[in-house]
Design a protein around this motif. Sequence first.
Motif, PDB file in Angstrom:
ATOM      1  N   ALA B  48       0.821  -1.210   0.000  1.00 63.41           N
ATOM      2  CA  ALA B  48       0.000   0.000   0.000  1.00 63.41           C
ATOM      3  C   ALA B  48       0.852   1.256   0.000  1.00 63.41           C
ATOM      4  O   ALA B  48       0.405   2.327  -0.422  1.00 63.41           O
ATOM      5  CB  ALA B  48      -0.922  -0.005   1.216  1.00 63.41           C
ATOM      6  N   THR B  49       2.070   1.126   0.499  1.00 62.88           N
ATOM      7  CA  THR B  49       2.949   2.287   0.551  1.00 62.88           C
ATOM      8  C   THR B  49       4.392   1.803   0.408  1.00 62.88           C
ATOM      9  O   THR B  49       4.723   0.692   0.821  1.00 62.88           O
ATOM     10  CB  THR B  49       2.735   3.058   1.883  1.00 62.88           C
ATOM     11  OG1 THR B  49       3.569   4.200   1.876  1.00 62.88           O
ATOM     12  CG2 THR B  49       3.041   2.221   3.087  1.00 62.88           C
ATOM     13  N   GLY B  50       5.213   2.622  -0.235  1.00 61.01           N
ATOM     14  CA  GLY B  50       6.600   2.194  -0.383  1.00 61.01           C
ATOM     15  C   GLY B  50       7.371   3.079  -1.349  1.00 61.01           C
ATOM     16  O   GLY B  50       6.804   3.933  -2.042  1.00 61.01           O
ATOM     17  N   TRP B  51       8.683   2.871  -1.359  1.00 62.29           N
ATOM     18  CA  TRP B  51       9.595   3.649  -2.206  1.00 62.29           C
ATOM     19  C   TRP B  51      10.546   2.683  -2.898  1.00 62.29           C
ATOM     20  O   TRP B  51      11.029   1.738  -2.282  1.00 62.29           O
ATOM     21  CB  TRP B  51      10.374   4.625  -1.315  1.00 62.29           C
ATOM     22  CG  TRP B  51      11.399   5.459  -2.029  1.00 62.29           C
ATOM     23  CD1 TRP B  51      11.224   6.746  -2.461  1.00 62.29           C
ATOM     24  CD2 TRP B  51      12.746   5.104  -2.354  1.00 62.29           C
ATOM     25  NE1 TRP B  51      12.358   7.202  -3.073  1.00 62.29           N
ATOM     26  CE2 TRP B  51      13.323   6.218  -3.021  1.00 62.29           C
ATOM     27  CE3 TRP B  51      13.524   3.963  -2.189  1.00 62.29           C
ATOM     28  CZ2 TRP B  51      14.630   6.215  -3.497  1.00 62.29           C
ATOM     29  CZ3 TRP B  51      14.834   3.958  -2.671  1.00 62.29           C
ATOM     30  CH2 TRP B  51      15.370   5.081  -3.310  1.00 62.29           C
ATOM     31  N   VAL B  52      10.778   2.904  -4.174  1.00 61.83           N
ATOM     32  CA  VAL B  52      11.809   2.151  -4.898  1.00 61.83           C
ATOM     33  C   VAL B  52      12.551   3.159  -5.757  1.00 61.83           C
ATOM     34  O   VAL B  52      12.018   4.220  -6.106  1.00 61.83           O
ATOM     35  CB  VAL B  52      11.228   1.049  -5.821  1.00 61.83           C
ATOM     36  CG1 VAL B  52      10.705  -0.125  -5.025  1.00 61.83           C
ATOM     37  CG2 VAL B  52      10.150   1.608  -6.741  1.00 61.83           C
ATOM     38  N   GLY B  53      13.778   2.860  -6.111  1.00 63.08           N
ATOM     39  CA  GLY B  53      14.436   3.809  -6.997  1.00 63.08           C
ATOM     40  C   GLY B  53      15.925   3.658  -7.079  1.00 63.08           C
ATOM     41  O   GLY B  53      16.527   2.745  -6.520  1.00 63.08           O
ATOM     42  N   ASN B  54      16.491   4.578  -7.839  1.00 62.62           N
ATOM     43  CA  ASN B  54      17.936   4.655  -8.027  1.00 62.62           C
ATOM     44  C   ASN B  54      18.295   6.126  -8.227  1.00 62.62           C
ATOM     45  O   ASN B  54      17.448   7.005  -8.004  1.00 62.62           O
ATOM     46  CB  ASN B  54      18.364   3.792  -9.221  1.00 62.62           C
ATOM     47  CG  ASN B  54      17.578   4.132 -10.477  1.00 62.62           C
ATOM     48  OD1 ASN B  54      17.420   5.314 -10.812  1.00 62.62           O
ATOM     49  ND2 ASN B  54      17.075   3.116 -11.154  1.00 62.62           N
ATOM     50  N   ALA B  55      19.491   6.366  -8.684  1.00 63.87           N
ATOM     51  CA  ALA B  55      19.953   7.753  -8.799  1.00 63.87           C
ATOM     52  C   ALA B  55      19.170   8.533  -9.848  1.00 63.87           C
ATOM     53  O   ALA B  55      18.999   9.756  -9.731  1.00 63.87           O
ATOM     54  CB  ALA B  55      21.440   7.765  -9.148  1.00 63.87           C
ATOM     55  N   GLN B  56      18.663   7.842 -10.861  1.00 68.27           N
ATOM     56  CA  GLN B  56      17.997   8.541 -11.960  1.00 68.27           C
ATOM     57  C   GLN B  56      16.487   8.722 -11.768  1.00 68.27           C
ATOM     58  O   GLN B  56      15.910   9.722 -12.193  1.00 68.27           O
ATOM     59  CB  GLN B  56      18.216   7.798 -13.291  1.00 68.27           C
ATOM     60  CG  GLN B  56      19.576   7.969 -13.898  1.00 68.27           C
ATOM     61  CD  GLN B  56      20.616   7.122 -13.163  1.00 68.27           C
ATOM     62  OE1 GLN B  56      20.358   5.966 -12.826  1.00 68.27           O
ATOM     63  NE2 GLN B  56      21.762   7.713 -12.888  1.00 68.27           N
ATOM     64  N   GLN B  57      15.869   7.736 -11.157  1.00 71.28           N
ATOM     65  CA  GLN B  57      14.412   7.831 -11.018  1.00 71.28           C
ATOM     66  C   GLN B  57      13.940   7.091  -9.769  1.00 71.28           C
ATOM     67  O   GLN B  57      14.573   6.126  -9.335  1.00 71.28           O
ATOM     68  CB  GLN B  57      13.705   7.298 -12.258  1.00 71.28           C
ATOM     69  CG  GLN B  57      14.043   5.875 -12.632  1.00 71.28           C
ATOM     70  CD  GLN B  57      13.287   5.436 -13.884  1.00 71.28           C
ATOM     71  OE1 GLN B  57      12.621   6.229 -14.541  1.00 71.28           O
ATOM     72  NE2 GLN B  57      13.377   4.169 -14.212  1.00 71.28           N
ATOM     73  N   VAL B  58      12.815   7.569  -9.241  1.00 71.95           N
ATOM     74  CA  VAL B  58      12.258   6.921  -8.057  1.00 71.95           C
ATOM     75  C   VAL B  58      10.772   6.655  -8.289  1.00 71.95           C
ATOM     76  O   VAL B  58      10.103   7.380  -9.031  1.00 71.95           O
ATOM     77  CB  VAL B  58      12.421   7.771  -6.775  1.00 71.95           C
ATOM     78  CG1 VAL B  58      13.896   8.010  -6.478  1.00 71.95           C
ATOM     79  CG2 VAL B  58      11.671   9.078  -6.870  1.00 71.95           C
ATOM     80  N   GLY B  59      10.310   5.604  -7.650  1.00 69.60           N
ATOM     81  CA  GLY B  59       8.879   5.306  -7.645  1.00 69.60           C
ATOM     82  C   GLY B  59       8.408   5.352  -6.201  1.00 69.60           C
ATOM     83  O   GLY B  59       9.082   4.813  -5.313  1.00 69.60           O
ATOM     84  N   VAL B  60       7.301   5.992  -5.985  1.00 67.89           N
ATOM     85  CA  VAL B  60       6.822   6.095  -4.607  1.00 67.89           C
ATOM     86  C   VAL B  60       5.304   5.969  -4.593  1.00 67.89           C
ATOM     87  O   VAL B  60       4.618   6.477  -5.485  1.00 67.89           O
ATOM     88  CB  VAL B  60       7.315   7.407  -3.950  1.00 67.89           C
ATOM     89  CG1 VAL B  60       6.753   8.627  -4.640  1.00 67.89           C
ATOM     90  CG2 VAL B  60       7.026   7.433  -2.466  1.00 67.89           C
ATOM     91  N   ARG B  61       4.818   5.229  -3.618  1.00 68.98           N
ATOM     92  CA  ARG B  61       3.372   5.007  -3.486  1.00 68.98           C
ATOM     93  C   ARG B  61       2.954   5.337  -2.062  1.00 68.98           C
ATOM     94  O   ARG B  61       3.630   4.961  -1.102  1.00 68.98           O
ATOM     95  CB  ARG B  61       3.025   3.558  -3.793  1.00 68.98           C
ATOM     96  CG  ARG B  61       1.577   3.191  -3.475  1.00 68.98           C
ATOM     97  CD  ARG B  61       1.282   1.745  -3.757  1.00 68.98           C
ATOM     98  NE  ARG B  61       1.449   1.452  -5.174  1.00 68.98           N
ATOM     99  CZ  ARG B  61       1.768   0.250  -5.662  1.00 68.98           C
ATOM    100  NH1 ARG B  61       1.974  -0.757  -4.847  1.00 68.98           N
ATOM    101  NH2 ARG B  61       1.901   0.066  -6.954  1.00 68.98           N
ATOM    102  N   PHE B  62       1.849   6.053  -1.947  1.00 68.97           N
ATOM    103  CA  PHE B  62       1.259   6.275  -0.616  1.00 68.97           C
ATOM    104  C   PHE B  62      -0.248   6.394  -0.759  1.00 68.97           C
ATOM    105  O   PHE B  62      -0.754   6.659  -1.850  1.00 68.97           O
ATOM    106  CB  PHE B  62       1.856   7.519   0.065  1.00 68.97           C
ATOM    107  CG  PHE B  62       1.882   8.762  -0.777  1.00 68.97           C
ATOM    108  CD1 PHE B  62       0.776   9.585  -0.901  1.00 68.97           C
ATOM    109  CD2 PHE B  62       3.057   9.133  -1.448  1.00 68.97           C
ATOM    110  CE1 PHE B  62       0.815  10.734  -1.670  1.00 68.97           C
ATOM    111  CE2 PHE B  62       3.102  10.274  -2.227  1.00 68.97           C
ATOM    112  CZ  PHE B  62       1.988  11.094  -2.337  1.00 68.97           C
ATOM    113  N   VAL B  63      -0.953   6.153   0.338  1.00 70.96           N
ATOM    114  CA  VAL B  63      -2.405   6.313   0.287  1.00 70.96           C
ATOM    115  C   VAL B  63      -2.739   7.787   0.421  1.00 70.96           C
ATOM    116  O   VAL B  63      -1.939   8.591   0.917  1.00 70.96           O
ATOM    117  CB  VAL B  63      -3.123   5.491   1.384  1.00 70.96           C
ATOM    118  CG1 VAL B  63      -2.897   4.013   1.178  1.00 70.96           C
ATOM    119  CG2 VAL B  63      -2.673   5.925   2.763  1.00 70.96           C
ATOM    120  N   ASP B  64      -3.904   8.139  -0.020  1.00 73.06           N
ATOM    121  CA  ASP B  64      -4.294   9.545  -0.058  1.00 73.06           C
ATOM    122  C   ASP B  64      -4.116  10.192   1.323  1.00 73.06           C
ATOM    123  O   ASP B  64      -4.696   9.717   2.307  1.00 73.06           O
ATOM    124  CB  ASP B  64      -5.749   9.669  -0.502  1.00 73.06           C
ATOM    125  CG  ASP B  64      -6.130  11.107  -0.741  1.00 73.06           C
ATOM    126  OD1 ASP B  64      -5.851  11.619  -1.831  1.00 73.06           O
ATOM    127  OD2 ASP B  64      -6.679  11.731   0.211  1.00 73.06           O
TER     128      ASP B  64
END
Lengths: 395, 134
Positions: B48-64
């Motif tokens: 439901a929530t989390g962060w992934v990424g590297n130096a060039q790009q990141v993905g992030v998810r959170f609930v409203d």
Amino acid sequence: MPQYPRIREQHIAVFGESGSGKTVLLSSFFGPTQERSYSNDLWDLVADDTGQGNRLFKNYVGMRDDAEVPPTTKFASTTYHFSLKLKGTDDSAVKRRPFDVLRLAWHDYPGEWFEETPGTAEEEARRVDTFRSLLRSDVALLLVDGQRLAGHRGEEERYLKSLLTNVRQGVLRLKDDLLAGQGPLTEFPRIWLIALSKADLHPDWDVYAFRDLVVKCAADEIDALRDTLSTLIEAPEALSVGEDFMLLSSAKFELKSDHLTPERIDVTQRVGVNLILPVASLLPLERRVEWSGRLQVPRQVLDTVADGADLLAIALTGEAGKAVKNLVAKIPRIGSLASRAVVPVLTKAAQMTGSQLRAANEGARQNHDTLTATLTQFKLDLEQGVTDALLIKKR
Amino acid sequence: MTEFQTAPAGVLWATRGRTWGFRFLLDGGLADPLAAYEAMFAELGDKATGWVGNAQQVGVRFVDPEGRRDRSGRLIPHDFLVTGDLATQIASVDDALRLLWPLVTSLYARVWDQEAPPSPEDVRFDNSSPLRAD
């Protein structure tokens, strides 16, 4: 020599708007069969892809232990393959049975694909592919969201008309892609059951109350959907839309005071979920026999109405004649049986009821003939579903 | 009259509304946003929530952050894929809530309860959506 295991595959088409409970239903169908306490002396249900199975079981455990509903299905369609593997080691029974595994393909997809135009071309392509796969099913379940129905108390008509119109328009939008320049479709879900999902929110209703409400509020929309579906298929007289109804509840949801957030999800209180396998596998057989006796439906169409129904019928009756036994011996090579010798078996299988059915079930269990025992049990479950007013089958 | 400004560059944003389904409100300027999205978020799975990424790009998810839900009661998730300078500043979900969410919060408040999915004209930015977090 026959190849083992011999497999018969069935697809389940579940149509429902976003949030109508498709993923919850799928998780509730699979999850309980993986519980330690679950026992079934006839078959094991396994997910062909372990990762998919774990995901569904995780959804189920999340509901059971933490009152968490599964995450929203985003952008992608996933086909889950389950195998119902028959138990039994009696060599003679195993050799006699026409198949060993009943495989189910269940497509899960974002419900909004039927309501909105997808945001990207890739999603649009996935939507067409998904619905093409769905149309390989014999039976379609069209979910009426019990929660939205409750939210429209006093104006249920508005919701029901809108739902059925959305489905019809969704089909129309896809029509050209689905036909793809070819003629009318031969293989198509010929039985469209209307099912109330989240039936736990309507504890006072039986399936007759649900059916009466749907017909009262949206008879014209059901007719319009049937007319639209008819334009897609060969032999449209062989089509049941809105003549069969069922109640489904994946669990009992106790909501917090906001009427939205689950406080507790009792996964042991399921309704109608155990009817899904019997409905998907045996209703087409019954309908096929009815149509073949009453209507001038081409044989080619009937063969697709209940793909492999002849094998089911032979397994169900468990007493095939010599001609049929000879054909069964050739099944791995010839696939579906196209012999008139099978017709009486089909008819008998479809018409088995009551004490005759119970006797066949008990006999099969005693003989360790798990295939016949499973299918006769499915038929008994359907009878019980009708008795319990969870299911209305077209008469 | 509302002053329109441009959307934050290098930000892909996928979310849903109360009634409309999951879609990209911002495509990050990518030709194939879905492929980029799926490649980035595969690692997060159903979390439901989390962060992934590297130096060039990141993905992030959170609930409203406002606790908004869809019509069936499910908390609405927001998935962001960020590239460029902004990505270097977002190393956690908390960073995203602090730096990213303010960029889109007023836009989302305006469109989330619409009956139909937002049109490109609906996805506009005005002065109440600061373009820079600093």
